[in-house]
Design a protein around this motif. Structure first.
Motif, PDB file in Angstrom:
ATOM      1  N   GLN A 254       0.485  39.556  52.293  1.00 40.56           N
ATOM      2  CA  GLN A 254       1.489  40.592  53.406  1.00 40.56           C
ATOM      3  C   GLN A 254       0.448  40.940  54.893  1.00 40.56           C
ATOM      4  OE1 GLN A 254      -0.096  44.929  51.409  1.00 40.56           O
ATOM      5  NE2 GLN A 254       1.318  45.665  51.222  1.00 40.56           N
ATOM      6  N   VAL A 255       0.503  41.414  55.643  1.00 43.64           N
ATOM      7  CA  VAL A 255      -0.649  41.982  57.139  1.00 43.64           C
ATOM      8  C   VAL A 255      -0.237  43.097  56.886  1.00 43.64           C
ATOM      9  CG1 VAL A 255      -0.319  41.060  59.303  1.00 43.64           C
ATOM     10  CG2 VAL A 255       0.743  39.619  58.005  1.00 43.64           C
ATOM     11  N   VAL A 256      -1.765  43.570  57.177  1.00 45.51           N
ATOM     12  CA  VAL A 256      -2.197  45.121  57.400  1.00 45.51           C
ATOM     13  C   VAL A 256      -2.611  45.378  58.630  1.00 45.51           C
ATOM     14  CG1 VAL A 256      -2.517  46.949  55.989  1.00 45.51           C
ATOM     15  CG2 VAL A 256      -1.809  45.454  54.936  1.00 45.51           C
ATOM     16  N   LYS A 257      -2.747  46.291  58.973  1.00 49.36           N
ATOM     17  CA  LYS A 257      -3.330  46.761  60.951  1.00 49.36           C
ATOM     18  C   LYS A 257      -4.000  47.815  60.171  1.00 49.36           C
ATOM     19  CE  LYS A 257      -0.032  44.668  64.059  1.00 49.36           C
ATOM     20  NZ  LYS A 257       0.421  44.515  64.966  1.00 49.36           N
TER      21      LYS A 257
ATOM     22  N   ALA B  77      -6.221  42.961  62.298  1.00 39.95           N
ATOM     23  CA  ALA B  77      -5.323  42.649  61.892  1.00 39.95           C
ATOM     24  C   ALA B  77      -6.077  41.734  60.368  1.00 39.95           C
ATOM     25  CB  ALA B  77      -4.585  41.867  62.485  1.00 39.95           C
ATOM     26  N   VAL B  78      -5.564  42.167  59.439  1.00 42.86           N
ATOM     27  CA  VAL B  78      -5.982  41.303  58.408  1.00 42.86           C
ATOM     28  C   VAL B  78      -4.219  40.893  57.664  1.00 42.86           C
ATOM     29  CG1 VAL B  78      -8.359  42.322  57.688  1.00 42.86           C
ATOM     30  CG2 VAL B  78      -5.875  42.999  56.252  1.00 42.86           C
ATOM     31  N   THR B  79      -5.219  39.479  56.268  1.00 39.27           N
ATOM     32  CA  THR B  79      -3.894  39.390  56.022  1.00 39.27           C
ATOM     33  C   THR B  79      -4.132  39.106  54.214  1.00 39.27           C
ATOM     34  OG1 THR B  79      -2.822  37.225  57.544  1.00 39.27           O
ATOM     35  CG2 THR B  79      -2.440  37.275  55.305  1.00 39.27           C
ATOM     36  N   ARG B  80      -3.190  40.164  53.418  1.00 42.52           N
ATOM     37  CA  ARG B  80      -4.036  40.026  51.801  1.00 42.52           C
ATOM     38  C   ARG B  80      -2.709  39.191  51.346  1.00 42.52           C
ATOM     39  NH1 ARG B  80      -1.667  44.984  49.969  1.00 42.52           N
ATOM     40  NH2 ARG B  80      -4.279  44.056  48.538  1.00 42.52           N
ATOM     41  N   GLU B  81      -3.677  38.645  50.014  1.00 41.98           N
ATOM     42  CA  GLU B  81      -2.863  38.205  48.760  1.00 41.98           C
ATOM     43  C   GLU B  81      -2.634  38.985  48.373  1.00 41.98           C
ATOM     44  OE1 GLU B  81      -4.935  34.565  47.614  1.00 41.98           O
ATOM     45  OE2 GLU B  81      -4.712  33.797  49.459  1.00 41.98           O
ATOM     46  N   VAL B  82      -1.189  39.067  48.179  1.00 39.73           N
ATOM     47  CA  VAL B  82      -0.573  39.619  46.521  1.00 39.73           C
ATOM     48  C   VAL B  82       0.199  38.801  45.760  1.00 39.73           C
ATOM     49  CG1 VAL B  82      -0.612  42.033  48.264  1.00 39.73           C
ATOM     50  CG2 VAL B  82       1.134  40.032  48.395  1.00 39.73           C
TER      51      VAL B  82
ATOM     52  N   THR C 104      -8.210  45.088  50.269  1.00 44.53           N
ATOM     53  CA  THR C 104      -8.398  43.774  49.213  1.00 44.53           C
ATOM     54  C   THR C 104      -7.694  42.955  49.311  1.00 44.53           C
ATOM     55  OG1 THR C 104      -7.202  44.640  48.242  1.00 44.53           O
ATOM     56  CG2 THR C 104      -8.745  45.845  48.580  1.00 44.53           C
ATOM     57  N   PHE C 105      -8.772  41.621  48.922  1.00 42.04           N
ATOM     58  CA  PHE C 105      -8.325  40.488  48.412  1.00 42.04           C
ATOM     59  C   PHE C 105      -7.485  40.060  50.003  1.00 42.04           C
ATOM     60  CE2 PHE C 105      -6.152  43.086  44.834  1.00 42.04           C
ATOM     61  CZ  PHE C 105      -7.006  42.669  44.385  1.00 42.04           C
ATOM     62  N   ILE C 106      -8.407  40.223  51.021  1.00 41.46           N
ATOM     63  CA  ILE C 106      -7.839  39.444  52.571  1.00 41.46           C
ATOM     64  C   ILE C 106      -8.382  37.872  52.312  1.00 41.46           C
ATOM     65  CG2 ILE C 106      -8.382  41.824  53.268  1.00 41.46           C
ATOM     66  CD1 ILE C 106     -10.976  40.257  54.687  1.00 41.46           C
TER      67      ILE C 106
ATOM     68  N   THR D 133     -12.094  43.587  51.594  1.00 44.48           N
ATOM     69  CA  THR D 133     -12.538  43.272  50.752  1.00 44.48           C
ATOM     70  C   THR D 133     -12.570  41.332  50.531  1.00 44.48           C
ATOM     71  OG1 THR D 133     -11.328  43.563  48.476  1.00 44.48           O
ATOM     72  CG2 THR D 133     -12.992  44.535  49.172  1.00 44.48           C
ATOM     73  N   THR D 134     -13.013  39.985  50.544  1.00 49.43           N
ATOM     74  CA  THR D 134     -12.362  38.745  50.739  1.00 49.43           C
ATOM     75  C   THR D 134     -12.094  38.877  49.038  1.00 49.43           C
ATOM     76  OG1 THR D 134     -14.779  38.133  50.239  1.00 49.43           O
ATOM     77  CG2 THR D 134     -14.269  38.930  52.651  1.00 49.43           C
ATOM     78  N   ASP D 135     -11.444  37.449  49.736  1.00 48.43           N
ATOM     79  CA  ASP D 135     -10.447  36.538  48.703  1.00 48.43           C
ATOM     80  C   ASP D 135     -11.170  35.269  48.960  1.00 48.43           C
ATOM     81  OD1 ASP D 135      -9.523  35.626  46.668  1.00 48.43           O
ATOM     82  OD2 ASP D 135      -7.663  36.735  46.892  1.00 48.43           O
ATOM     83  N   LEU D 136     -10.697  33.979  48.017  1.00 45.17           N
ATOM     84  CA  LEU D 136     -11.793  32.685  48.335  1.00 45.17           C
ATOM     85  C   LEU D 136     -11.375  32.184  49.074  1.00 45.17           C
ATOM     86  CD1 LEU D 136     -11.555  31.615  44.607  1.00 45.17           C
ATOM     87  CD2 LEU D 136     -13.637  32.108  45.387  1.00 45.17           C
TER      88      LEU D 136
END
Length: 249
Positions: free
Chosen positions: A164-167, A154-159, A141-143, A175-178
């Motif tokens: 946070q990088v998650v594979k 591989a996605v970068t999430r805003e926390v 979420t919040f990618i 789910t997309t962030d701004l």
């Protein structure tokens, strides 16, 4: 790789929302409607994946009345290949939406499912997570960045603490962030082409989903109007008002 993107019809972000006279919801008569901004970001990311040769097809899906086909045509004009409209007049909650999206996903067998993190009307931020849970699919979420890798994404999430990088293996739910991207504008030629792109209509019954009422809205009321501020002539007067009137210190 097929990408499935869920989109939603909402009141345009530039419209000042008014509560209906019977307090059952917000006034929608003669109100400009639009594609949910976070859904636009999801559509844009899917199109970019196709342009980069990572995706073979982009399918957009929405749930709602026949009026929602306008937003599907908008997504098609932006670059999606075809659309699916799940027709219903019911008031949907995130769990019902997630069940319907899962049925579409199982029918389409998409390897990547992208949604906006939330819609600007309900602001629930629940549908993507519920979809992943129901389908037992990995989710992020919040990618803010997406990169396709061998066998997954591989996605970068805003926390809260940064990023946070998650594979994730495929199929997966994102789910997309701004800050993921800036959606493009639909050009006139693409708007004309969108009218000829496939748009299939299905029902909840044909998908094998029985919709239930999970919650009931009792009343919708506008927030209290903000009172005008006052000017103070000294720090002492400000402290006095914060302590004795606002009671925040």
């Amino acid at each position: 790789m097929k990408v499935l993107v869920a989109v939603k019809r909402v009141v345009d972000a530039n419209v000042k929302v008014r509560v209906s006279a019977d307090h059952s919801g917000v006034e929608l008569a003669n109100v400009k409607m639009a594609l949910n901004p976070f859904c636009e970001i999801a559509v844009e990311e899917a199109i970019r994946l196709k342009e980069a040769g990572k995706a073979s097809e982009v399918v957009v899906v929405t749930i709602g009345t026949s009026a929602a086909q306008e937003q599907l045509r908008t997504a098609l004009a932006l670059g999606a290949d075809r659309a699916i409209h799940v027709t219903t007049d019911a008031e949907l909650v995130p769990l019902s939406v997630a069940k319907l999206l899962l049925a579409v996903q199982q029918q389409e067998q998409a390897q990547l499912i992208i949604l906006g993190k939330q819609s600007i009307d309900g602001d629930n931020n629940q549908t993507g997570q519920m979809l992943a849970a129901l389908g037992k699919l990995p989710q992020a979420t919040f990618i803010s960045e997406v990169e396709m890798i061998d066998g997954g994404v591989a996605v970068t999430r805003e926390v809260d603490g940064g990023v946070q990088v998650v594979k994730l293996p495929l199929p997966a739910v994102l789910t997309t962030d701004l800050r993921l991207n800036e959606p493009r504008y639909a050009t006139l030629p693409n708007i004309m082409k969108a009218k000829k792109k496939p748009l299939d209509t299905v029902t909840a019954e044909s998908l094998g989903v029985t919709l239930k009422t999970h919650q009931q809205i009792l009343s919708v009321t506008p927030p209290k109007a903000r009172q005008a501020g006052v000017m103070v002539d000294s720090v002492a007067a400000l402290v006095d008002k914060l302590k004795n009137e606002a009671k925040v210190i």
